[in-house]
Design a protein around this motif. Sequence first.
Motif, PDB file in Angstrom:
ATOM      1  N   ASP A  23      71.519  66.996  56.082  1.00  0.00           N
ATOM      2  CA  ASP A  23      70.275  67.171  56.838  1.00  0.00           C
ATOM      3  C   ASP A  23      70.525  67.951  58.124  1.00  0.00           C
ATOM      4  O   ASP A  23      69.702  68.752  58.537  1.00  0.00           O
ATOM      5  N   ASN A  24      71.687  67.701  58.771  1.00  0.00           N
ATOM      6  CA  ASN A  24      72.025  68.397  60.006  1.00  0.00           C
ATOM      7  C   ASN A  24      72.150  69.898  59.752  1.00  0.00           C
ATOM      8  O   ASN A  24      71.626  70.708  60.503  1.00  0.00           O
ATOM      9  N   GLU A  80      68.685  71.430  59.113  1.00  0.00           N
ATOM     10  CA  GLU A  80      67.920  71.670  60.336  1.00  0.00           C
ATOM     11  C   GLU A  80      68.464  72.865  61.101  1.00  0.00           C
ATOM     12  O   GLU A  80      67.694  73.651  61.664  1.00  0.00           O
ATOM     13  N   ARG A  90      67.132  75.896  59.386  1.00  0.00           N
ATOM     14  CA  ARG A  90      65.695  76.061  59.678  1.00  0.00           C
ATOM     15  C   ARG A  90      65.480  76.690  61.053  1.00  0.00           C
ATOM     16  O   ARG A  90      64.542  77.459  61.244  1.00  0.00           O
ATOM     17  N   GLU A  91      66.344  76.351  61.991  1.00  0.00           N
ATOM     18  CA  GLU A  91      66.244  76.930  63.333  1.00  0.00           C
ATOM     19  C   GLU A  91      66.745  78.372  63.351  1.00  0.00           C
ATOM     20  O   GLU A  91      66.205  79.216  64.069  1.00  0.00           O
TER      21      GLU A  91
END
Length: 134
Positions: A3-4, A7, A10-11
């Motif tokens: 998940d890290n 994210e 995504r950034e």
Amino acid sequence: MSDNNNETLREKLSPLAYQVTQEKGTERPFTSSFSESWHEGDYHCVVCDALLFESGHQFNAGCGWPSFDAPASVEAVAEHRDVSHGMIRTEVVCHNCGAHLGHVFPDGPPKSTGLRYCINGAALNFLHEPDVSD
């Protein structure tokens, strides 16, 4: 993918680049500036910056996506059987990070490899060749 890491990507990536590279999406045809770009340089993975394709192998396939007759090297991309959407195709991914790039088809220029690497422009970064005339 954790998940890290998800994210972080995504950034880092635009929403379209994320959808294409991480969710195996496809950009709309004729929307990438790379599909009609004929500058000299190299195309790199938008996720990990690995060298994928060189402009010398790009050609105008008229399909609406950047098209190449070969990757920059044998090790640049990996290919996988794709049976999604009721078709049998060959998916092309970045060998380094696994990002989805597009598909390869056997309808490329017959005088070269005969292959058409049909690649989403959103999966690519373009680096121009330096101008040595300065």
